[in-house]
Write an enzyme that holds these catalytic residues in place. Sequence first.
Site, PDB file in Angstrom:
ATOM      1  N   GLY A   1      -7.468   3.860  10.858  1.00 56.73           N
ATOM      2  CA  GLY A   1      -8.078   2.572  10.573  1.00 56.73           C
ATOM      3  C   GLY A   1      -8.167   2.192   9.112  1.00 56.73           C
ATOM      4  CB  THR A   2      -6.978   3.723   5.931  1.00 58.12           C
ATOM      5  OG1 THR A   2      -5.667   4.013   6.446  1.00 58.12           O
ATOM      6  CG2 THR A   2      -7.802   4.991   5.945  1.00 58.12           C
ATOM      7  N   GLY A   3      -5.851   0.964   7.123  1.00 59.96           N
ATOM      8  CA  GLY A   3      -5.197  -0.315   6.847  1.00 59.96           C
ATOM      9  C   GLY A   3      -6.038  -1.492   7.293  1.00 59.96           C
ATOM     10  CB  CYS A   4      -7.946  -2.115  10.428  1.00 56.06           C
ATOM     11  SG  CYS A   4      -6.674  -1.802  11.656  1.00 56.06           S
TER      12      CYS A   4
ATOM     13  CB  THR B   1      -6.096   8.440   7.154  1.00 52.53           C
ATOM     14  OG1 THR B   1      -5.196   9.126   8.040  1.00 52.53           O
ATOM     15  CG2 THR B   1      -6.361   9.319   5.939  1.00 52.53           C
TER      16      THR B   1
ATOM     17  CE  LYS C   1      -1.702  -1.502   3.779  1.00 48.40           C
ATOM     18  NZ  LYS C   1      -2.454  -1.733   5.042  1.00 48.40           N
TER      19      LYS C   1
END
Length: 269
Positions: A212-215, A210, A177
Amino acid sequence: MAEIRRVLTIAGSDSGGGAGIQADLKTFSALGVYGASVICALTAQNTREVRAIHAAPPAFIQAQLEAVFEDIQIDAVKIGMLADVATVKCVAAQLRRFAPPVVVIDPVMIAKSGDRLLASEAITALCQELLPLATLLTPNLPEAAVLTGLPEPDSLEAMQAMMAPLMTLGAQAVLLKGGHLEHSPVCYDLLGMPEQIQTFSAPRIMTGNTHGTGCTLASAVAALLAKGLPLPNAVAGAKHWLSGAIAASSMLDVGQGHGPVHHFYQLWQ
């Protein structure tokens, strides 16, 4: 009536509700799959900081995993924050035992606030024990640098050069990412599979929301894989949905730091 798919998140709890178990379950619900959870750690956390972390005892993590797998047919697993070596080894042992068909690993190491969420000695255990079990690994650029021991990519070309080392870590596929390339007006993500590397791009959305975007992205991919989508389609669908959740995040007024994305932007009309 179509059969509902069931997705298990194995991660940490975010008391602020924007990341971790809370974000995962919101994502599953928004995308129409049933969510189950195994909590590996508790965090005292908000949009600005992580104040404390309390890891669950491995025996209790094992009890949660056994309770879920022995009763519920799990179509996909999403793994997030695991905190320490004992947790990593416990989760890996149970995944080998129950062999879920899809395992998406988001190697959560550092919170959006900059607080460390994974003990440094657990990184080796993660690579040795869990990554060989992964259908998909979803590191961001700082996480990719830690996993490979290489400098953090600072361009699309450097991201492309990082893919080969990441693919040697054991996961069947890797989604690198590129959101941390903040100087770029375009966000690039690279999906590495044995036969090809596919590039995804989208305009950068200028927002501070942003958290929590990865989770959320990893959970969305897991949900769509559970629904039977091929991996490239699941990644494309998850990214499209997440872009909408980020763009709509200003509709929420949550916290004074990095706010959460709007998981239910398609439902809260």
